[in-house]
Every structure is written in C-alpha cells, then in structure tokens.
Design a protein around this motif. Structure first.
Motif, PDB file in Angstrom:
ATOM      1  N   LEU A 114      37.066  20.104 -27.279  1.00  0.00           N
ATOM      2  CA  LEU A 114      36.845  19.103 -26.604  1.00  0.00           C
ATOM      3  C   LEU A 114      35.261  18.802 -27.127  1.00  0.00           C
ATOM      4  O   LEU A 114      35.004  17.527 -26.931  1.00  0.00           O
ATOM      5  N   LYS A 115      34.545  19.574 -27.789  1.00  0.00           N
ATOM      6  CA  LYS A 115      33.219  19.253 -28.276  1.00  0.00           C
ATOM      7  C   LYS A 115      33.253  17.954 -29.309  1.00  0.00           C
ATOM      8  O   LYS A 115      32.267  17.198 -29.350  1.00  0.00           O
ATOM      9  N   GLN A 116      34.217  17.828 -30.069  1.00  0.00           N
ATOM     10  CA  GLN A 116      34.310  16.678 -30.989  1.00  0.00           C
ATOM     11  C   GLN A 116      34.578  15.316 -30.359  1.00  0.00           C
ATOM     12  O   GLN A 116      34.082  14.178 -30.629  1.00  0.00           O
ATOM     13  N   HIS A 117      35.665  15.491 -29.609  1.00  0.00           N
ATOM     14  CA  HIS A 117      36.291  13.965 -29.180  1.00  0.00           C
ATOM     15  C   HIS A 117      36.169  13.618 -27.504  1.00  0.00           C
ATOM     16  O   HIS A 117      36.180  12.566 -27.149  1.00  0.00           O
ATOM     17  N   ASP A 118      35.436  14.468 -26.752  1.00  0.00           N
ATOM     18  CA  ASP A 118      35.163  14.218 -25.646  1.00  0.00           C
ATOM     19  C   ASP A 118      33.917  14.992 -24.991  1.00  0.00           C
ATOM     20  O   ASP A 118      34.097  15.932 -24.261  1.00  0.00           O
ATOM     21  N   PRO A 119      32.716  14.710 -25.442  1.00  0.00           N
ATOM     22  CA  PRO A 119      31.459  15.558 -25.219  1.00  0.00           C
ATOM     23  C   PRO A 119      31.369  15.514 -23.582  1.00  0.00           C
ATOM     24  O   PRO A 119      30.843  16.557 -23.012  1.00  0.00           O
ATOM     25  N   ASP A 120      31.587  14.516 -22.757  1.00  0.00           N
ATOM     26  CA  ASP A 120      31.226  14.685 -21.571  1.00  0.00           C
ATOM     27  C   ASP A 120      32.030  15.678 -20.778  1.00  0.00           C
ATOM     28  O   ASP A 120      31.594  16.564 -20.010  1.00  0.00           O
ATOM     29  N   LEU A 121      33.458  15.829 -21.109  1.00  0.00           N
ATOM     30  CA  LEU A 121      34.157  16.853 -20.641  1.00  0.00           C
ATOM     31  C   LEU A 121      34.069  18.210 -21.033  1.00  0.00           C
ATOM     32  O   LEU A 121      34.107  19.327 -20.509  1.00  0.00           O
ATOM     33  N   TYR A 122      33.467  18.293 -22.331  1.00  0.00           N
ATOM     34  CA  TYR A 122      33.036  19.389 -23.015  1.00  0.00           C
ATOM     35  C   TYR A 122      31.948  20.002 -22.171  1.00  0.00           C
ATOM     36  O   TYR A 122      31.697  21.197 -21.835  1.00  0.00           O
TER      37      TYR A 122
END
Length: 425
Positions: free
Chosen positions: A216-224
C-alpha cells in the motif's frame, strides 16, 4: 483453569482492570478486537457482570463481534458452558454474567438496559460523539467498578475520538500526544490506558498478509498510514501543505523583520452555526510568506456585541475587508464608526481566492490563533463520487479561510517563478 497463547504485546492490557477507559488503536490485523473479546470473556467468567457491546450499525454485529466471541469460546473449549442466544443477540455465562449487543442506529433500545458495568465500543470512530456521550450515561452500577473499552482503526484527526482522547485544538483540550503513543505503544494518562498495535504485534499472522500491507505504501499512502502504521492523520489531499504553526512571539519577531510589510484584516460573518471570524494578517511580499497573528472567532453574537468586542479596530481606524454577502452588516459597522468595506465576490471567486492563498511559499500562523490552526492545518479538499478532488470545496466550512480571502482582496501573490505583479495596500 484456561490456557491460551496470546500476543505478548496485549498481555498487560488483557489482565488490567484498574482504569475506566481503555482506548485501543491500531492497524489492520493487529488482533486488538480479538484481545478485547478475550478480555471480556475472562472477566465475565470471573465476576458476575453485564457487558454491552456496541457498533454503530446493529446488523454488522453478528458477523463481527458476535462471531468473534463464538470462535474464542470454541477455541477455549467453553462452548458447552457459555450459551449463545441469537434473538435477542446475547451471550450468557454460567455465573449469571451476560453480554448484550446493540447498535447505535437503534438508540431507543438502549433505554431498557440497566446495571451495565462494562461497555465495548467496536470501531468507535464510526459512532457519533452524541452516541458516545449517551453510552457514558448508560455505564452505571451500584457497586462494581465501571469500564469502557474503545477500539478502532485510526481515522482522521478531525474525528471525535481523536479530539476526545488526544487533542482538540478548537476547545484547547490536550490529553496525549499521539506521537508519544506510537513511540511508547502503551501509555496511561489519568484513568485511561492507551494501547497502540500493528500487524507485527500479531504473531499468528502469515508473512504474506504483512507483505500486502507494505504494498500500500506506493499506491495508497493514506491507507498505508492507517492499515500498516496504525496512525491517525489527514485523510485526503491537504489544501495548504505549506501551513505551519509557530509560537506567537516567533511570529511577531518574524513580522517585525519584514522590510515592507503589508498588513491586512479580513472578516467573515456568521451567527448560529457559522462564526464571525476576523483575522489580522501580514504579508511578506518579497519572500512570499503569509503571517496570521491575531484572530477573533465567535458565534451567536449580535452585531452590537461584536462591535464592542472588536472596538480596537474602530479606535485605530484599521480597515476591515468583509464578506460582501452581508451588506446590511457592513453598513451597520460603518454607522458605528468602523472602516469596513466589502470584498469582491464573483462566480468562481472561491476557487480563485483559494489558489491565491496556495501561491504563498509559506503560511505561518501564530499559536495564539487556535481556531485558524484547527481549520487550516488539516484542511482537505472534498471529493466527488469518482474520488476526484473538488477544488473549491473542503471537508469542513473554514470560516478563517473566508476571512483570509477577504483580507487579501485587491492583493496578488507574485508568480513563484519570479514575475512581479502590482498590488494595492
């Protein structure tokens, strides 16, 4: 005698009943809900109590909390001793203890509940603040010590549970710095035990699950941030990422060093739900920095009372640029001796004024302006059904931003590439 292997990070929480509040926040798969359910089972086997388990929507309980209790009791070999009732949904213990399940979407059914000494609010961030206050009133017993357990994945810092258990800038309430919780993992403040957990704390998770969270770190920082790190933050795109809060004295010192300061004052009008927001600003035109160093922020004030509060502007002859949508109010202040004029508003002005403010390299706000900090520091754009941002709409109605818009009427920030523009003081 019950033997059960548990995650070490939850051992202290599992057997601690010294505090009134237990606030558990963590990422996905951290096992916080599992250990809350286990904690309740062990306590209700030990003492005759009535526990209330709450979610915002009643229909979500059967497949979440209720089934979790079933799984744990089966695993502990207690399914023959503990009775699960489906209608109404309850769990009954051999010593007379029981667990009742309710949803906040049916609050009328809470009124018939008595002698509840433990409440567990699962996904407490989904429950409304008014519901939380109602539940505090339902937590009562003539002899037993009272406990409330709240568990959640972290959400926005604008959520009530963050403001209640950590910091509410608007009400000037501070309980705990959430960064301290992320560092220390378990913190006790007054009668509250805070507990932070992430997937790494769950020794029973397969490595593949954690790998999915890392992706998730790459494509969705908020969710990460939420799922992997288990941290509160800002959900969405910040409107002013260059916004900074400084100590008041530091802001005044910086303003005094400006070679050609541009001083402005802007006012947004409000009464019932909205606020009268009046700000003093100073612009460093050369450095492209906006300083905010004074605020007036009140609602449910008649114009005559507001005039008394801000009389210093009249005495100094200081010009206030104000919301043109309130011509009668502006006329009143003029008749009272204030220098006030209407700022220009036009189709698309919200977007243009917001873009103007965004062109400052820095927006520095005094710590003496808590309402401005509260509204602008974490201000995010609203989004449409497709998830695209709406550039002139926000997650809240920021009255202080409107005041800034009006204060900067007839002023333009120079192009950041260096092209100068004319402006009027």
């Amino acid at each position: 005698m019950i033997e059960k292997e548990v995650n070490p990070h939850f051992e202290d929480f599992l057997f601690d009943w010294q505090h009134k509040y237990y606030f558990l926040v963590g990422g996905y798969g951290s096992s916080k809900s599992y250990h809350v359910a286990l904690k309740l089972i062990l306590k209700l086997l030990e003492e005759k109590r009535t526990a209330l388990v709450i979610r915002e929507v009643y229909d979500t309980i059967r497949d979440s909390c209720y089934s979790l209790f079933e799984d744990i009791c089966t695993d502990l070999g207690l399914d023959g001793r503990i009775r699960f009732v489906t209608s109404p949904m309850q769990i009954r213990f051999p010593n007379g203890s029981k667990i009742i399940f309710k949803g906040m979407d049916k609050p009328v059914k809470l009124k018939s509940i008595h002698n509840v000494s433990i409440i567990w609010i699962e996904e407490c961030s989904e429950v409304k603040y008014e519901g939380f206050k109602e539940l505090i009133g339902r937590l009562r017993h003539p002899t037993l010590k009272l406990h409330m357990i709240l568990s959640t994945n972290p959400v926005s810092t604008a959520n009530w549970c963050y403001k209640f258990f950590f910091r509410d800038r608007k009400k000037n309430i501070f309980a705990l710095d959430d960064e301290q919780l992320y560092k220390d993992r378990i913190v006790v403040v007054n009668d509250t035990m805070y507990h932070h957990s992430v997937a790494d704390d769950n020794l029973f998770l397969p490595p593949s699950y954690i790998e999915q969270l890392e992706e998730l770190k790459q494509h969705d920082p908020d969710l990460y941030r939420v799922a992997r790190k288990g941290r509160f933050g800002v959900n969405g795109k910040l409107v002013f990422p260059q916004f900074e809060e400084w100590p008041h004295e530091a802001v005044l010192e910086a303003v005094q060093r400006i070679r050609n300061p541009i001083d402005r004052a802007g006012m947004d009008f409000g009464f019932e739900e909205s606020y009268n927001a009046l700000l003093r600003l100073t612009v460093d035109h050369d450095a492209k920095i906006l300083y905010i160093h004074w605020e007036y922020y009140r609602n449910q004030m008649t114009d005559d009372r507001t005039a008394e509060d801000i009389t210093e502007f009249k005495e100094a002859g200081e010009l206030i640029r104000a919301d043109s949508a309130e011509p009668k109010t502006i006329q009143f202040f003029k008749q009272m001796g204030f220098r006030m004029r209407a700022a220009k508003k036009f189709a698309g002005s919200r977007l243009q004024y917001t873009k103007k403010v965004k062109r400052f390299k820095k927006i520095i706000c005094s710590s003496n302006c808590p309402n401005t900090v509260n509204e602008l520091k974490d201000l995010t754009y609203a989004v449409d059904k497709a998830g695209d941002i709406i550039e002139d709409q926000f997650n809240i109605d920021p009255h202080t931003l409107s005041a800034i818009w009006y204060a900067l009427d007839d002023y333009e920030v120079a192009d950041l590439k260096g092209a100068g523009v004319s402006f009027r003081r």
